[in-house]
Design a protein around this motif. Structure first.
Motif, PDB file in Angstrom:
ATOM      1  N   PRO A 103       0.905  -1.071  -0.011  1.00 23.31           N
ATOM      2  CA  PRO A 103      -0.139  -0.058   0.003  1.00 23.31           C
ATOM      3  C   PRO A 103       0.757   1.354   0.013  1.00 23.31           C
ATOM      4  CG  PRO A 103      -0.831  -1.676   1.610  1.00 23.31           C
ATOM      5  CD  PRO A 103       0.392  -2.138   1.002  1.00 23.31           C
ATOM      6  N   MET A 104       1.820   1.108   0.784  1.00 21.97           N
ATOM      7  CA  MET A 104       2.872   2.507   0.803  1.00 21.97           C
ATOM      8  C   MET A 104       3.439   2.641  -0.487  1.00 21.97           C
ATOM      9  SD  MET A 104       4.073   2.981   4.659  1.00 21.97           S
ATOM     10  CE  MET A 104       3.915   4.446   4.595  1.00 21.97           C
ATOM     11  N   LEU A 105       3.947   1.516  -1.009  1.00 22.16           N
ATOM     12  CA  LEU A 105       4.413   1.729  -2.493  1.00 22.16           C
ATOM     13  C   LEU A 105       3.522   2.266  -3.459  1.00 22.16           C
ATOM     14  CD1 LEU A 105       6.873   1.089  -4.263  1.00 22.16           C
ATOM     15  CD2 LEU A 105       5.980  -1.069  -4.692  1.00 22.16           C
ATOM     16  N   ILE A 106       2.273   1.881  -3.219  1.00 21.27           N
ATOM     17  CA  ILE A 106       1.326   2.499  -4.259  1.00 21.27           C
ATOM     18  C   ILE A 106       0.977   4.246  -4.005  1.00 21.27           C
ATOM     19  CG2 ILE A 106      -1.222   2.397  -4.803  1.00 21.27           C
ATOM     20  CD1 ILE A 106      -0.987  -0.792  -4.463  1.00 21.27           C
ATOM     21  N   VAL A 111       1.597   9.690  -5.340  1.00 19.44           N
ATOM     22  CA  VAL A 111       1.878  11.018  -4.952  1.00 19.44           C
ATOM     23  C   VAL A 111       3.062  11.711  -5.857  1.00 19.44           C
ATOM     24  CG1 VAL A 111       2.867  12.633  -3.050  1.00 19.44           C
ATOM     25  CG2 VAL A 111       1.289  10.658  -2.598  1.00 19.44           C
ATOM     26  N   ALA A 112       3.981  10.691  -6.306  1.00 23.31           N
ATOM     27  CA  ALA A 112       4.791  11.224  -6.902  1.00 23.31           C
ATOM     28  C   ALA A 112       4.533  11.410  -8.392  1.00 23.31           C
ATOM     29  CB  ALA A 112       5.888   9.946  -7.515  1.00 23.31           C
ATOM     30  N   VAL A 113       3.460  10.799  -8.977  1.00 23.11           N
ATOM     31  CA  VAL A 113       2.655  11.077 -10.262  1.00 23.11           C
ATOM     32  C   VAL A 113       2.056  12.364 -10.294  1.00 23.11           C
ATOM     33  CG1 VAL A 113       0.929  10.406 -11.854  1.00 23.11           C
ATOM     34  CG2 VAL A 113       2.748   8.677 -10.885  1.00 23.11           C
ATOM     35  N   ALA A 123       9.533  19.128  -5.506  1.00 25.56           N
ATOM     36  CA  ALA A 123       8.813  18.439  -4.491  1.00 25.56           C
ATOM     37  C   ALA A 123       8.869  17.069  -4.765  1.00 25.56           C
ATOM     38  CB  ALA A 123       7.267  18.884  -4.723  1.00 25.56           C
ATOM     39  N   THR A 124       8.797  16.627  -6.262  1.00 27.12           N
ATOM     40  CA  THR A 124       9.008  15.108  -6.357  1.00 27.12           C
ATOM     41  C   THR A 124      10.388  14.679  -6.112  1.00 27.12           C
ATOM     42  OG1 THR A 124       7.448  15.479  -8.448  1.00 27.12           O
ATOM     43  CG2 THR A 124       8.612  13.574  -8.352  1.00 27.12           C
ATOM     44  N   LEU A 176       5.330  14.776   5.101  1.00 28.38           N
ATOM     45  CA  LEU A 176       5.614  15.517   4.014  1.00 28.38           C
ATOM     46  C   LEU A 176       4.387  15.907   3.248  1.00 28.38           C
ATOM     47  CD1 LEU A 176       8.477  13.151   2.236  1.00 28.38           C
ATOM     48  CD2 LEU A 176       8.655  15.580   2.810  1.00 28.38           C
ATOM     49  N   LEU A 177       3.522  15.034   3.328  1.00 23.81           N
ATOM     50  CA  LEU A 177       2.194  15.597   2.740  1.00 23.81           C
ATOM     51  C   LEU A 177       1.543  16.717   3.142  1.00 23.81           C
ATOM     52  CD1 LEU A 177       0.191  12.222   1.877  1.00 23.81           C
ATOM     53  CD2 LEU A 177       1.169  13.702   0.090  1.00 23.81           C
ATOM     54  N   ALA A 178       1.563  16.880   4.554  1.00 23.98           N
ATOM     55  CA  ALA A 178       1.368  17.925   5.201  1.00 23.98           C
ATOM     56  C   ALA A 178       1.925  19.173   4.991  1.00 23.98           C
ATOM     57  CB  ALA A 178       1.171  17.682   6.750  1.00 23.98           C
ATOM     58  N   SER A 179       3.448  19.119   4.668  1.00 26.77           N
ATOM     59  CA  SER A 179       4.445  20.109   4.436  1.00 26.77           C
ATOM     60  C   SER A 179       4.073  20.515   3.039  1.00 26.77           C
ATOM     61  CB  SER A 179       5.684  19.897   4.379  1.00 26.77           C
ATOM     62  OG  SER A 179       6.114  18.666   3.717  1.00 26.77           O
TER      63      SER A 179
END
Length: 211
Positions: A103-106, A111-113, A123-124, A176-179
């Protein structure tokens, strides 16, 4: 909550304590961030905090092999097992699933895409570099400390217990998502984002103890 097999007071206190602790940490983070206006001072504080946490992490990892800490660890584990309840089990199983590798890989790829589609290459790179570095450091730390998992389940994972990969990676991912989100939203929503992030991280960490 009333009824047969209902949650007891200890369960409600446990859940409420987690939420209050996470919320308090989020408010402290927001207040500290807002009270420091200089970017240089914010960076110095972040580096100091990171260094302090790294030192505590190292000391804790070494202390876990002492008899006193092992006894505390075992007592805590048994207490967490005593809290298991058929209403809470699916909730915590679902939370801990967020930290599994696939799940974390997905999640990381999605997020990268999304960042690439926005042409946010900095950011990527930050996202991929930080998550890969965190995964590598976490695996290295597990091997270095070599702390076995407590034999409280029928088939415990083959990996070592410390540090918790689920907790470490959910902290990195959500942090990271929050930042990424905070600079682009109204300041009045910062409290909500930080609070939700802290509660999710705290609940995933608790799920690793609960299960």
């Amino acid at each position: 909550i009333e009824g047969q097999n209902a949650l007891g007071t200890e369960h409600l206190v446990f859940l409420l304590g987690l939420i209050v602790l996470a919320w308090t940490g989020a408010q402290f983070t927001r207040h500290t961030h807002q009270s420091i206006h200089s970017r240089e001072n914010k960076l110095n504080l972040a580096l100091t905090l990171a260094g302090t946490l790294a030192l505590l992490f190292l000391v804790l990892g070494l202390a876990l092999n002492t008899a006193l800490i092992q006894q505390i660890n075992l007592s805590t584990a048994h207490w967490m097992v005593s809290l298991r309840h058929n209403w809470l089990d699916p909730f915590f199983v679902g939370l801990t699933a967020l930290g599994y590798y696939k799940p974390m890989l997905i999640w990381a790829a999605a997020v990268a895409v999304a960042l690439l589609l926005q042409r946010n290459y900095y950011a990527t790179l930050l996202w991929l570099g930080t998550t890969l570095a965190a995964q590598g450091l976490m695996e290295l730390a597990k091997w270095a400390f070599g702390l076995p998992r407590p034999e409280l389940v029928v088939a415990p994972p083959a990996s070592f217990a410390y540090p918790s990969g689920h907790t470490a990676m959910i902290l990195v991912f959500v942090g990271l998502l929050a930042s990424f989100l905070l600079p682009g939203v109204n300041a009045r929503r910062h409290q909500l984002i930080l609070s939700c992030s802290a509660v999710l991280i705290m609940l995933v960490a608790a799920a690793r103890l609960y299960l």
